[in-house]
Write a protein that holds these residues in place. Sequence first.
Motif, PDB file in Angstrom:
ATOM      1  N   MET A   1       0.848  -1.179   0.000  1.00  0.00           N
ATOM      2  CA  MET A   1       0.000   0.000   0.000  1.00  0.00           C
ATOM      3  C   MET A   1       0.896   1.245   0.000  1.00  0.00           C
ATOM      4  N   PRO A   2       0.676   2.183  -0.928  1.00  0.00           N
ATOM      5  CA  PRO A   2       1.640   3.259  -1.141  1.00  0.00           C
ATOM      6  C   PRO A   2       1.494   4.413  -0.181  1.00  0.00           C
ATOM      7  N   ARG A  81      -5.297   8.955   3.596  1.00  0.00           N
ATOM      8  CA  ARG A  81      -4.345   7.833   3.536  1.00  0.00           C
ATOM      9  C   ARG A  81      -3.988   7.353   4.944  1.00  0.00           C
ATOM     10  N   SER A  85      -4.851   3.642   6.434  1.00  0.00           N
ATOM     11  CA  SER A  85      -3.737   2.756   6.784  1.00  0.00           C
ATOM     12  C   SER A  85      -3.526   2.609   8.285  1.00  0.00           C
ATOM     13  N   GLN A 283       1.916  -4.821  -8.295  1.00  0.00           N
ATOM     14  CA  GLN A 283       2.928  -4.216  -7.440  1.00  0.00           C
ATOM     15  C   GLN A 283       2.984  -4.816  -6.045  1.00  0.00           C
ATOM     16  N   ALA A 284       1.914  -5.447  -5.601  1.00  0.00           N
ATOM     17  CA  ALA A 284       1.901  -6.005  -4.247  1.00  0.00           C
ATOM     18  C   ALA A 284       0.815  -7.056  -4.138  1.00  0.00           C
ATOM     19  N   GLN A 288      -5.027  -3.161  -2.949  1.00  0.00           N
ATOM     20  CA  GLN A 288      -4.263  -1.915  -2.894  1.00  0.00           C
ATOM     21  C   GLN A 288      -5.224  -0.748  -2.960  1.00  0.00           C
ATOM     22  N   PHE A 290      -5.433   3.384  -3.643  1.00  0.00           N
ATOM     23  CA  PHE A 290      -4.778   4.580  -4.180  1.00  0.00           C
ATOM     24  C   PHE A 290      -5.735   5.749  -4.007  1.00  0.00           C
ATOM     25  N   ASP A 294      -2.101   9.587  -5.372  1.00  0.00           N
ATOM     26  CA  ASP A 294      -1.423   8.287  -5.346  1.00  0.00           C
ATOM     27  C   ASP A 294      -1.493   7.590  -6.696  1.00  0.00           C
ATOM     28  N   ASN A 295      -2.595   7.833  -7.402  1.00  0.00           N
ATOM     29  CA  ASN A 295      -2.930   7.060  -8.581  1.00  0.00           C
ATOM     30  C   ASN A 295      -2.756   7.898  -9.843  1.00  0.00           C
ATOM     31  N   ALA A 308      -7.713  -5.187  -6.609  1.00  0.00           N
ATOM     32  CA  ALA A 308      -7.069  -6.428  -6.170  1.00  0.00           C
ATOM     33  C   ALA A 308      -6.916  -7.355  -7.371  1.00  0.00           C
ATOM     34  N   ASP A 339     -11.752  -7.284  -2.037  1.00  0.00           N
ATOM     35  CA  ASP A 339     -10.901  -8.405  -1.657  1.00  0.00           C
ATOM     36  C   ASP A 339     -11.630  -9.743  -1.839  1.00  0.00           C
TER      37      ASP A 339
END
Length: 350
Positions: A1-2, A81, A85, A283-284, A288, A290, A294-295, A308, A339
């Motif tokens: 997660m960015p 964000r 998070s 990427q992960a 994720q 964004f 971020d995006n 996802a 998810d």
Amino acid sequence: MPYANSPVQQLNDRSREVFRLIVDSYVETGEPVGSRTLSARLSQPLSSATIRAVMADLEAMGLIYAPHTSAGRLPTEAGLRFFVSGLMETGHLDPDDRALIEARCRQSSKDLPAALESTTTLLSGLSRCAGLVFAPKAEAPLKHVEFVALSDERALVVTVSSDGLVENRIISVPRGLPPSVLVEATNYLNAHIVGRTMAEARARIFAELEGHRSEIDVLTKKVVEDGLAVWGGEAGGGALIVRGQANLLQNVHALDELERIRALFEALEAKERMLSLLDIANQAEGVQIFIGSDNPLFEVSGSSLIVAPFRSASEKIVGAIGVVGPTRLNYGRIIPLVDFTAKVLTRLIG
């Protein structure tokens, strides 16, 4: 997660509650919230002066801002964000939603395009945002191709890849085409495609047809060519499905919000840019999120993307599914929705 380092250690319980209430109010209404409203919602009574002091601290940390003088406060992108998070409690998916998603996927069986279409529409409805999915062109070697007559002028081309995925495409055929032509076309293709990708099979068959090395007749040759043509011949690319754009127009409160939605529509229409969605999912692991800048796909519109990946039986990422909408998404509900949907698609493909 960015996300960058969060200021979670700098917030005491009182500051966290005030900040959480500001975010909750923003997600619910999109409007700034003031100290008087917050005072009525706090679990422990605080004076308006104390709340204003807490808000000043939150603003100094870059978590909230005032859209204009004497207004209440809104969360910044950085604040959202941090909330997602560090503070948000992801909700449990409602059992009815789980059952609905699983049932919709089961209805499509192993027909991946139908499953993606149906599931994206459902995800859009459940999230009240735009649902989107990206799946690349199939790269797995082919196992079987079959032509099935649908009417006097249409036939269904069914392909089965080595990983078990089924794709159905409809082609036009000459009126009154003898059934034997479809049988011959099926036999001819199956003699050439097994163990090859669609791109490899196309190149080999077109080379043979152009070189007049094939013994099939003119009608069969046309059916074969039309059957291959529906998959396109370009390298790369993929299928992009976007559903529920109209949901984004609900609860628009101001002209600037409408302008951001318009910019988002333009981004969704730019398919060539959307092809990088799979790279984002790569990427992960897992979901994720964004938010805003971020995006790079949606930074102009200030939108959020929750996405996802879903995988094949060999654990290879074959696509990505997600939700896009304004930054005031109900993240706690939508994250588990995305998810779970990705996991159901993975089970379907496997």
